[in-house]
Design a protein around this motif. Structure first.
Motif, PDB file in Angstrom:
ATOM      1  N   LYS A  50     -37.787  14.213 -34.994  1.00 20.33           N
ATOM      2  CA  LYS A  50     -37.546  13.302 -36.111  1.00 20.33           C
ATOM      3  C   LYS A  50     -37.557  14.004 -37.460  1.00 20.33           C
ATOM      4  CE  LYS A  50     -39.494   9.204 -33.863  1.00 20.33           C
ATOM      5  NZ  LYS A  50     -40.567   8.182 -33.906  1.00 20.33           N
ATOM      6  N   LEU A  53     -34.227  16.237 -38.208  1.00 16.55           N
ATOM      7  CA  LEU A  53     -32.870  15.699 -38.055  1.00 16.55           C
ATOM      8  C   LEU A  53     -32.103  15.722 -39.370  1.00 16.55           C
ATOM      9  CD1 LEU A  53     -33.521  12.666 -35.670  1.00 16.55           C
ATOM     10  CD2 LEU A  53     -32.675  14.940 -35.079  1.00 16.55           C
ATOM     11  N   THR A  54     -30.958  16.425 -39.342  1.00 19.20           N
ATOM     12  CA  THR A  54     -30.055  16.474 -40.493  1.00 19.20           C
ATOM     13  C   THR A  54     -28.966  15.422 -40.321  1.00 19.20           C
ATOM     14  OG1 THR A  54     -28.533  18.029 -39.457  1.00 19.20           O
ATOM     15  CG2 THR A  54     -30.421  18.962 -40.641  1.00 19.20           C
ATOM     16  N   VAL A  58     -27.806  13.427 -36.822  1.00 19.10           N
ATOM     17  CA  VAL A  58     -27.707  11.970 -36.711  1.00 19.10           C
ATOM     18  C   VAL A  58     -26.306  11.555 -36.273  1.00 19.10           C
ATOM     19  CG1 VAL A  58     -27.829   9.788 -37.982  1.00 19.10           C
ATOM     20  CG2 VAL A  58     -29.527  11.583 -38.403  1.00 19.10           C
ATOM     21  N   THR A  90     -34.740   4.629 -35.475  1.00 16.99           N
ATOM     22  CA  THR A  90     -34.942   5.839 -36.283  1.00 16.99           C
ATOM     23  C   THR A  90     -33.604   6.398 -36.758  1.00 16.99           C
ATOM     24  OG1 THR A  90     -36.965   6.410 -35.082  1.00 16.99           O
ATOM     25  CG2 THR A  90     -35.844   8.198 -36.261  1.00 16.99           C
ATOM     26  N   LEU A  91     -32.660   6.497 -35.831  1.00 22.40           N
ATOM     27  CA  LEU A  91     -31.332   7.013 -36.177  1.00 22.40           C
ATOM     28  C   LEU A  91     -30.664   6.139 -37.235  1.00 22.40           C
ATOM     29  CD1 LEU A  91     -29.951   8.029 -32.648  1.00 22.40           C
ATOM     30  CD2 LEU A  91     -30.491   9.572 -34.547  1.00 22.40           C
ATOM     31  N   LEU A  94     -32.277   6.811 -40.632  1.00 18.32           N
ATOM     32  CA  LEU A  94     -31.857   8.122 -41.134  1.00 18.32           C
ATOM     33  C   LEU A  94     -30.400   8.096 -41.591  1.00 18.32           C
ATOM     34  CD1 LEU A  94     -33.580  10.436 -38.491  1.00 18.32           C
ATOM     35  CD2 LEU A  94     -34.127  10.304 -40.937  1.00 18.32           C
ATOM     36  N   ASN A  97     -30.022   6.511 -44.930  1.00 16.33           N
ATOM     37  CA  ASN A  97     -30.544   7.353 -46.020  1.00 16.33           C
ATOM     38  C   ASN A  97     -29.638   8.547 -46.320  1.00 16.33           C
ATOM     39  OD1 ASN A  97     -32.779   5.721 -46.337  1.00 16.33           O
ATOM     40  ND2 ASN A  97     -34.049   6.908 -44.910  1.00 16.33           N
ATOM     41  N   LYS A  98     -28.754   8.904 -45.380  1.00 15.44           N
ATOM     42  CA  LYS A  98     -27.953  10.118 -45.536  1.00 15.44           C
ATOM     43  C   LYS A  98     -26.458   9.828 -45.703  1.00 15.44           C
ATOM     44  CE  LYS A  98     -31.223  12.655 -42.573  1.00 15.44           C
ATOM     45  NZ  LYS A  98     -31.749  13.584 -43.589  1.00 15.44           N
TER      46      LYS A  98
END
Length: 799
Positions: A50, A53-54, A58, A90-91, A94, A97-98
């Motif tokens: 976790k 992870l970049t 993802v 979680t994915l 993320l 956020n990215k």
């Protein structure tokens, strides 16, 4: 073994994009993802890494999750398991956020994949991805643009501003697109926003790419047909080119693909005998391997309506075995097919209804309407279930804001018995009427008529709520006609119009509107206009003259198969426009070079229409009355619905009779002997001697046509020739003509009544035609008046 899995999975483009560095740049997370052979392993890698992870990790992980899913059969997919897994959450966090770190391709891929994994469009991740994609729209490569368009469609955003911009980009960059998959995907996605000009550009481009693409990629022509269906434009040249490619691929199609294609063909009214026969053969091959609920449902929907009785029984037996395993939507599909094939297997119907009953909470408004209609037409008996369905329908109707949805729900609701109508339903219907097209207004009118008849208070007077509804319907209908300024849109709305309300309240003004727009009649809409006039039985000579003029000037632009529709009103309504002989001649010349390309049933209908107009092209007669054609026709008729099957067989009998009587030189054999008896029973026949006295009538004196085509009288094929009646006697046929024998708006006799008169005269009758408006007139209100009328009619004109 691990290296083998790595090599196998890195075939996925999600890994190929990232696994390209040397040893110094090794990415251990990507390497771990690369050896995953299933979703659970991917999610395990995510859980262990976790913090590392970049954005690439993802994107790769979510891409692999969907990749593993789509490789599985539908029934083995585990999307709900993935969606509820904590590491998938979680994915999602993320990814959200990215978003700004994603490149254009990854951004669209991410949106596409999360939607495929059943992330709700209302989820913040999906909404943020759509917003960011919209900002970058004009710089997307065309492949990503087409995928983003699919995502918008999946979220029911076909009319959104981003889709409008995609339509604009497609218009600007159309000439640069050379990939049929990208083009056809965009065509389907933007279809609701396409202008007539862009439509034509897209069709020309699609036609070109069909010639250069790999013909095994059958989804490309399938999407082209879907585009034509969406825009309600039956462009025959492109349809036939698509059909040619799809036909080549039938041996490789599964039941689901065949079902989709046949559904598209049906909705666009495109019948192709060769495809139907090939599809039927392929589906028969798939029967034994379609033993699970998913594949069987697809097979049943496609094969059931065109299967023979033995195959239908076999399919119904399998459906009975699988019934308890069907999900809600499979039960709906099976129920609608059972209704279509007029199933009477009560045990099967009961089991499917039971599955439906348990899943009522799953269905959406239109699905509830469809299942209710199917069960009603299957004559299923269950007051408890229908009470629940009625309550659900009413609730959906009261909450709906879509006119098409309110229309469908209202129509089905009117099919259910009900002692009184909820005032809320009346208010909801009244509120949407101003937004409805003519076809929807007609649907509401038929529903109101049913409610009025079923209302207990109707015996005393029409309740005011119905009066108010009907007044609103009339006002909205007239306003829509007065505001109409585009003929093509008007013809689309009128396509399925019928019934008392339309004929009594709108038909006359509809004709006024069509005459106002007659300058817009062109070769593209001539067939639709002609079909409308035929269907309404309304003789409007200015419109028919315009149709004839446009057809004669543009006959080479009109598809050869459309000549049937173009000529039909002139034959059926018995109207000869200026240059009628030229009109029929050029239409026949348009047909003859393509005669072998016609679907058999359409060729029979065309030949019959021409026969009604006393026209018998030699090439057409020769083509139809040969063994090979009739064998192909028989095969095709087995795939058609019962009603159409019977209609075509009747037309073939009538055509056979017409050719035998009117064209004996063609030497076509008579092979419908029993039709002679039907013909005779429809007329009141008498024989008068030379003194005009009735000769005793014998039931044994029957009309027959022998195998050599000769017309005879007698109890067997060697009976007397039709001319052998007592010396000086005359056969008289009294033909009572009801309202169907005349045009709706006049006393102009239609073509079939005229053809019947011709045939009876050829058979040696003196024909007396009795119009209903004379027989039922006030002047003939007594039995003596009827006798005197008949005496004058029968004896006038006798030698």
């Amino acid at each position: 073994m691990s290296m083998f899995r790595l090599r196998a999975v890195t075939g996925s483009r999600y890994l190929r994009r990232f696994l390209h560095g040397g040893a110094a740049n090794r990415d251990h997370v990507l390497e771990q993802l690369g050896i995953c052979s299933g979703e659970d392993q991917v999610l395990e890698v995510v859980g262990k890494n976790k913090a590392k992870l970049t954005v690439n990790h993802v994107g790769c992980a979510i891409g692999m999750l969907w990749h593993f899913q789509k490789e599985k059969p539908q029934m083995l997919r585990t999307v709900e398991f993935i969606k509820s897994h904590p590491e998938f959450l979680t994915l999602r966090v993320l990814a959200e956020n990215k978003i700004e770190l994603m490149d254009d391709v990854m951004l669209v891929d991410m949106l596409y994949n999360v939607l495929r994994l059943n992330v709700e469009p209302s989820d913040s991740l999906a909404q943020q991805l759509v917003s960011e994609a919209w900002l970058r729209l004009y710089r997307f490569p065309m492949a990503s643009l087409s995928k983003f368009a699919v995502c918008l469609s999946d979220q029911h955003l076909q009319h959104s501003p981003p889709m409008g911009q995609i339509t604009d980009i497609l218009n600007q960059k159309l000439s640069s697109i050379d990939d049929a998959r990208i083009l056809t995907t965009l065509m389907v996605s933007v279809s609701s926003l396409v202008s007539p000009h862009l439509r034509d550009k897209l069709i020309n481009k699609a036609d070109h790419l069909l010639d250069t693409m790999d013909p095994s990629h059958y989804n490309n022509p399938r999407r082209m047909v879907q585009f034509l269906r969406n825009i309600k434009y039956s462009y025959r040249p492109l349809l036939e080119k698509c059909n040619h490619i799809l036909l080549r691929n039938v041996p490789h199609l599964n039941a689901e693909n065949i079902s989709i294609i046949m559904g598209l063909y049906q909705s666009i009214q495109f019948n192709n005998c060769d495809f139907c026969l090939a599809a039927k053969q392929r589906l028969m091959e798939l029967v034994d391997s379609s033993a699970d609920p998913f594949s069987f449902t697809k097979l049943f929907v496609a094969l059931g309506p065109m299967a023979g009785e033995d195959t239908k029984e076999r399919l119904e037996s399998t459906a009975l075995l699988l019934a308890e395993d069907f999900n809600a939507h499979q039960a709906l599909a099976v129920a609608e097919t059972l209704e279509e094939i007029q199933c009477r297997n009560l045990n099967l119907i009961q089991k499917i209804a039971s599955v439906v009953h348990k899943n009522l909470h799953v269905y959406k408004p239109m699905e509830i309407a469809r299942i209710t209609q199917a069960l009603i037409l299957l004559h299923y008996q269950s007051p408890e279930l229908f009470t629940k369905l009625r309550n659900i329908l009413v609730q959906f109707l009261l909450n709906s804001v879509y006119p098409y949805e309110v229309t469908m729900l209202t129509r089905v609701l009117s099919m259910l018995p009900s002692p009184r109508l909820d005032e809320g339903v009346v208010s909801r219907v009244e509120a949407v009427l101003p937004q409805c097209n003519l076809n929807d207004l007609n649907t509401f009118a038929m529903a109101v008529a049913k409610w009025v008849r079923n209302d207990p208070s109707y015996r005393h007077s029409t309740p005011s709520k119905y009066v108010r509804l009907l007044q609103t319907l009339n006002r909205c209908g007239h306003e829509r006609l007065r505001k109409a300024d585009r003929l093509d849109l008007m013809l689309e709305e009128l396509k399925y119009m019928s019934g008392e309300w339309f004929e009594e309240m709108l038909l006359e003004e509809t004709m006024v509107t069509l005459q106002r727009l007659e300058d817009q009649i062109s070769w593209t809409n001539v067939p639709e206009m002609a079909l409308f006039l035929t269907r309404t039985n309304h003789l409007c000579t200015p419109l028919m003259d315009r149709i004839a003029s446009v057809a004669m000037e543009n006959i080479n632009k009109i598809h050869y198969s459309a000549t049937y529709a173009t000529l039909l009103p002139f034959a059926v309504l018995n109207y000869d426009p200026p240059g009628v002989d030229e009109l029929f001649d050029i239409c026949i010349q348009r047909v003859i070079p393509h005669i072998s390309s016609f679907d058999p049933h359409l060729l029979v209908l065309l030949a019959y229409a021409l026969a009604v107009a006393d026209c018998f092209p030699e090439d057409l007669v020769r083509e139809i009355f040969n063994v090979n054609f009739l064998a192909k026709l028989d095969s095709q008729l087995e795939t058609l619905p019962d009603a159409l099957n019977k209609r075509i067989r009747l037309r073939l009998m009538e055509l056979n009779r017409a050719v035998c009587l009117e064209c004996p030189e063609s030497q076509v054999p008579w092979f419908h002997e029993r039709y002679c008896l039907q013909l005779q029973k429809k007329n009141f026949e008498c024989v008068l001697d030379r003194h005009h006295q009735a000769v005793a009538y014998s039931e044994q004196s029957q009309l027959q046509i022998s195998e050599d085509g000769k017309v005879r009288w007698g109890s067997d094929s060697v009976g007397k020739d039709r001319s052998e009646v007592p010396p000086g006697a005359q056969r008289v046929a009294v033909d009572f003509l009801d309202s169907k024998s005349f045009c709706k708006n006049s006393r102009h006799m239609k073509g079939e009544a005229m053809m019947r008169k011709r045939h009876l005269e050829i058979l040696g009758y003196h024909v007396v035609q009795i119009p209903h408006f004379e027989w039922n007139s006030m002047e003939l209100s007594t039995q003596d008046a009827w006798k005197e009328y008949l005496r004058k009619k029968i004896f006038t004109g006798l030698p």
